[in-house]
Scaffold this motif. Structure first.
Motif, PDB file in Angstrom:
ATOM      1  N   THR A  42       0.514  -1.255   0.028  1.00  0.00           N
ATOM      2  CA  THR A  42       0.523  -0.089   0.090  1.00  0.00           C
ATOM      3  C   THR A  42       0.736   1.261  -0.125  1.00  0.00           C
ATOM      4  N   GLU A  44       1.383   2.994   2.307  1.00  0.00           N
ATOM      5  CA  GLU A  44       1.638   3.814   3.773  1.00  0.00           C
ATOM      6  C   GLU A  44       2.908   2.699   4.110  1.00  0.00           C
ATOM      7  N   THR A  45       2.658   1.308   3.463  1.00  0.00           N
ATOM      8  CA  THR A  45       3.971  -0.207   3.288  1.00  0.00           C
ATOM      9  C   THR A  45       4.872   0.005   2.116  1.00  0.00           C
ATOM     10  N   SER A 215      -5.371   6.940  -0.695  1.00  0.00           N
ATOM     11  CA  SER A 215      -5.757   6.139   0.396  1.00  0.00           C
ATOM     12  C   SER A 215      -4.201   5.321   0.730  1.00  0.00           C
ATOM     13  N   GLY A 217      -3.491   3.149   3.319  1.00  0.00           N
ATOM     14  CA  GLY A 217      -4.269   1.288   3.635  1.00  0.00           C
ATOM     15  C   GLY A 217      -4.174   1.217   2.092  1.00  0.00           C
ATOM     16  N   SER A 218      -4.624   1.230   1.158  1.00  0.00           N
ATOM     17  CA  SER A 218      -5.056   1.008  -0.105  1.00  0.00           C
ATOM     18  C   SER A 218      -4.187   0.255  -1.127  1.00  0.00           C
TER      19      SER A 218
END
Length: 233
Positions: A42, A44-45, A215, A217-218
């Protein structure tokens, strides 16, 4: 063609750039698996897009970005974070420094938008930022694609979408109680006369494509090309 699918440094993988033309990043969907982690990648990651530092500043804007995917992304982020969206005269100065000669109407349109915004919040149509208030624009993520323009080398014309927040700080350092969150804007850039320049030429605009919702986390946002940005230390 996705231009920001790089490694852990955030710098897109690119082939050797032709003289005076941006490099071309490889096509293909990014891997779903983040290094050392299980599950889908994602924004974020996944890896962060580490921005190039500008080599100089002139006319209120950062300058000296490289003819590369990272250079285009860095220019778009710096310019948007520095943009004088509430000062029509400074905004014109900035735009005249970075807009392509073939898109002068873009400058007048954007300055007009600044004046409309000023009037909408009770300010005179022309003027500077209200005294004692500081506004900060923070770009969170970007999505960048090379536009398939006939007659242009791949990577020479790119569209950069930016997800950003904007907030104000009052005269005594009071925090903004209603900051703008998860805003979206885009710009089309063309490598021209030794620098990235904003353009709104119809032949380029017609290839624009609207992104999926950003987003952090998407996994879907990641596959659509959204990458969180990070300023170089």
């Amino acid at each position: 063609m996705l231009l920001n699918d790089g490694g852990g440094s955030g710098t897109p993988a690119a082939g050797a750039a032709a003289s005076g033309a941006p490099g071309q990043a490889p096509s293909g969907a990014p891997s779903m698996s983040a290094p050392g982690k299980q599950g889908p990648k994602t924004p974020e990651t996944g890896f962060k897009m580490v921005l190039d530092k500008p080599k100089d500043h002139a006319n209120g804007v950062a300058t000296g970005f490289a003819p590369s995917p990272t250079g285009a992304i860095s220019a778009a982020v710096y310019w948007w974070e520095e943009y004088a969206w509430l000062d029509d005269q400074k905004a014109r100065q900035q735009l005249e420094a970075v807009v392509s000669p073939d898109s002068k109407d873009y400058i007048d349109h954007q300055v007009s938008e600044v004046r409309k915004l000023r009037e909408g919040i009770g300010l005179p149509p022309s003027g500077g930022t209200p005294s004692g208030i500081t506004f900060t624009t923070s770009v969170i993520a970007e999505r960048t694609y090379s536009l398939p323009v006939e007659g242009e080398k791949p990577g020479a014309v790119v569209e950069v979408w930016l997800a950003y927040d904007r907030y104000a700080t009052g005269p005594n350092g009071q925090p903004d109680e209603k900051p703008l969150k998860n805003q979206l804007t885009n710009v089309i850039l063309r490598w021209q006369n030794g620098m990235w320049r904003i353009t709104n030429q119809p032949d380029y605009v017609k290839h624009s494509n609207y992104p999926m919702t950003y987003s952090p986390g998407s996994a879907t946002a990641w596959l659509d090309g959204w990458r969180q940005v990070q300023h170089a230390g």
